[in-house]
Motif scaffolding. Structure first.
Motif, short mmCIF file in Angstrom:
data_model
loop_
_atom_site.label_atom_id
_atom_site.label_comp_id
_atom_site.label_asym_id
_atom_site.label_seq_id
_atom_site.Cartn_x
_atom_site.Cartn_y
_atom_site.Cartn_z
N ILE A 66 -3.87 44.00 87.31
CA ILE A 66 -3.66 42.55 87.34
C ILE A 66 -2.39 42.24 86.57
O ILE A 66 -2.20 42.77 85.47
N LEU A 67 -1.55 41.40 87.13
CA LEU A 67 -0.36 40.94 86.40
C LEU A 67 -0.57 39.48 86.04
O LEU A 67 -0.83 38.65 86.91
N GLY A 68 -0.49 39.18 84.73
CA GLY A 68 -0.56 37.79 84.29
C GLY A 68 0.86 37.23 84.28
O GLY A 68 1.56 37.25 85.29
N SER A 69 1.31 36.79 83.08
CA SER A 69 2.69 36.27 82.98
C SER A 69 3.70 37.37 82.75
O SER A 69 4.89 37.10 82.62
N GLY A 70 3.23 38.60 82.56
CA GLY A 70 4.15 39.72 82.38
C GLY A 70 4.81 39.75 81.01
O GLY A 70 5.83 40.41 80.83
N SER A 71 4.20 39.10 80.00
CA SER A 71 4.83 39.10 78.67
C SER A 71 4.45 40.33 77.85
O SER A 71 5.00 40.55 76.77
N ASN A 72 3.51 41.12 78.36
CA ASN A 72 3.07 42.28 77.58
C ASN A 72 3.02 43.55 78.43
O ASN A 72 2.22 44.43 78.17
N VAL A 73 3.90 43.61 79.43
CA VAL A 73 3.93 44.78 80.31
C VAL A 73 5.35 45.34 80.37
O VAL A 73 6.32 44.58 80.52
N LEU A 74 5.44 46.66 80.22
CA LEU A 74 6.70 47.36 80.46
C LEU A 74 6.49 48.23 81.70
O LEU A 74 5.64 49.12 81.69
N VAL A 75 7.24 47.95 82.75
CA VAL A 75 7.09 48.71 83.99
C VAL A 75 8.10 49.86 83.98
O VAL A 75 9.30 49.63 83.77
N ARG A 76 7.60 51.07 84.19
CA ARG A 76 8.52 52.22 84.23
C ARG A 76 9.48 52.08 85.42
O ARG A 76 9.18 51.39 86.38
N GLU A 77 10.59 52.83 85.34
CA GLU A 77 11.59 52.81 86.43
C GLU A 77 10.96 53.19 87.77
O GLU A 77 11.36 52.69 88.82
N SER A 78 9.97 54.09 87.71
CA SER A 78 9.35 54.55 88.97
C SER A 78 8.41 53.50 89.57
O SER A 78 7.94 53.66 90.70
N GLY A 79 8.13 52.44 88.84
CA GLY A 79 7.27 51.38 89.36
C GLY A 79 5.79 51.73 89.27
O GLY A 79 5.42 52.69 88.59
N PHE A 80 4.96 50.95 89.95
CA PHE A 80 3.52 51.19 89.90
C PHE A 80 3.03 51.59 91.28
O PHE A 80 3.17 50.85 92.26
N ASP A 81 2.42 52.78 91.31
CA ASP A 81 2.02 53.39 92.58
C ASP A 81 0.61 52.94 92.98
O ASP A 81 -0.32 53.74 92.99
N GLY A 82 0.46 51.66 93.28
CA GLY A 82 -0.85 51.12 93.63
C GLY A 82 -0.71 49.65 94.02
O GLY A 82 0.34 49.24 94.51
N VAL A 83 -1.76 48.88 93.75
CA VAL A 83 -1.76 47.46 94.10
C VAL A 83 -1.69 46.62 92.83
O VAL A 83 -2.51 46.80 91.92
N VAL A 84 -0.72 45.72 92.77
CA VAL A 84 -0.65 44.76 91.66
C VAL A 84 -1.05 43.40 92.22
O VAL A 84 -0.58 42.99 93.29
N ILE A 85 -1.93 42.74 91.51
CA ILE A 85 -2.46 41.47 92.02
C ILE A 85 -2.18 40.35 91.01
O ILE A 85 -2.33 40.54 89.81
#
Ligand SMILES: Cc1cc2nc3c(=O)[nH]c(=O)nc-3n(C[C@H](O)[C@H](O)[C@H](O)COP(=O)(O)OP(=O)(O)OC[C@H]3O[C@@H](n4cnc5c(N)ncnc54)[C@H](O)[C@@H]3O)c2cc1C
Length: 301
Positions: A66-85
């Motif tokens: 789950i992605l909220g406002s994204g204030s506490n997430v660091l996304v790696r360069e490779s991204g996320f290999d799944g579903v973000v909602i």
């Protein structure tokens, strides 16, 4: 199963094609403004669609976040290999009050919940004013400010299970500890707060005071910023980092703020790898000089 084959087999079902997109960049959706794409990104507008996406992800063995406002997430360069909602739709971000209880959709902003409760003469959330982010993330991470966390006023939450059913979890079952819960991987869809009746004028004054003092302890530039560490028991992360002489240090285009070094800033050209290197460097130096193992608040995807 290799990645290409896995994704070939789980094409987006036709009925979800207008709410699920492939290879969506997450950088514009997170505060640090960096990182790779989500293989699938979903913006459901109602609970039925959230259910369908959850079941589709589970059936296809796709990891879901789950992605909220994204204030506490660091996304790696490779991204996320799944579903973000994202739960930002009106159906999952509303607020309603009944008696002393505020019911909040998990995708709603925490600050909106604070303002609404204070306006209705209900106290208990106002010390959290100014913490960025959504209600769901605030509960899952047991956010805190001024030494008090959100847990005492959380009466219950509703989470969606992998089979799409909704389960209610009471406060005692959430497993709140300092800046954590035992809700690993659960999707919170709604939170019920049990608040204390009070005088709306007095509560509003308190809110304003807290807001002013909070803003005075923030870096002037609030863009592309994160608070990577949890305060250890005995000392704040800010003091600790200052004491070991790491304020303002830089790793490529990422730095710690020089006056509020518990904030990490991603400058133009910053990468997730640089953020991770800076975090490792700080943890290593702090451990070496003080013996304290700084824990991460930031979620690394
Ligand atoms: C400038 C700044 C100041 C901050 N000040 C504080 C502070 O004073 N106190 C404090 O505690 N934190 C603070 N933080 C950290 C941050 O604001 C909190 O962690 C906040 O709760 C994150 O909310 P978000 O919606 O942005 O979550 P996101 O960054 O989008 O997500 C964070 C995590 O929560 C999960 N999540 C999000 N929504 C749900 C849901 N509905 N169900 C299950 N999991 C979910 C995500 O999957 C992810 O793992 C600060 C951050 C910044 C950048």
């Amino acid at each position: 199963m290799n990645r290409a084959l896995r994704y070939y087999r789980c094409m987006i079902p036709e009925r979800l094609q207008h709410v699920v997109r492939s290879d969506e960049s997450l950088a514009p959706l997170v505060w640090l403004g960096i990182g790779g794409p989500a293989h699938f990104f979903a913006e459901p507008v109602d609970i039925e669609q959230i259910t369908e996406i959850t079941v589709w992800a589970a059936e296809n063995d796709l990891p879901l976040r789950i992605l909220g406002s994204g204030s506490n997430v660091l996304v790696r360069e490779s991204g996320f290999d799944g579903v973000v909602i994202s739960l930002a739709a009106a159906a999952t971000s509303g607020l309603s009050i009944e008696g002393d209880c505020l019911t909040a959709g998990a995708g709603g902003k925490l600050s909106h919940a604070v303002v609404k409760s204070v306006g209705a003469g209900l106290g208990g959330l106002e010390h959290l004013m100014g913490i960025p982010g959504t209600v769901g993330a605030a509960v899952v991470g047991n956010v805190s400010s001024g030494g008090r966390d959100i847990s005492p006023v959380v009466k219950a939450i509703r989470v969606m299970e992998a089979d799409g059913s909704i389960r209610e979890i009471s406060q005692e079952e959430i497993g709140f500890t300092y800046r954590k819960t035992s809700l690993t991987g659960a999707m919170i869809v709604e939170v019920v707060f049990q608040l204390e009746p009070g005088d709306p004028v007095a509560l509003t004054k308190r809110l304003q005071k807290l807001w002013i003092s909070r803003n005075s302890t923030r870096p002037a530039d609030m863009e592309r910023i994160a608070m990577p560490f949890i305060d250890p028991d005995t000392i704040s992360a800010l003091e600790l980092i200052q004491n070991v002489g790491l304020a303002g240090i830089r790793e490529g285009d990422v730095s710690l703020d020089s006056s509020q070094p518990h904030y990490m800033i991603a400058h133009q050209g910053a990468t997730s790898d640089q953020c991770l290197k800076l975090i490792d460097r700080v943890r290593e130096q702090v451990l070496l000089q003080t013996g304290i193992d700084l824990q991460l608040n930031l979620q690394i995807w």
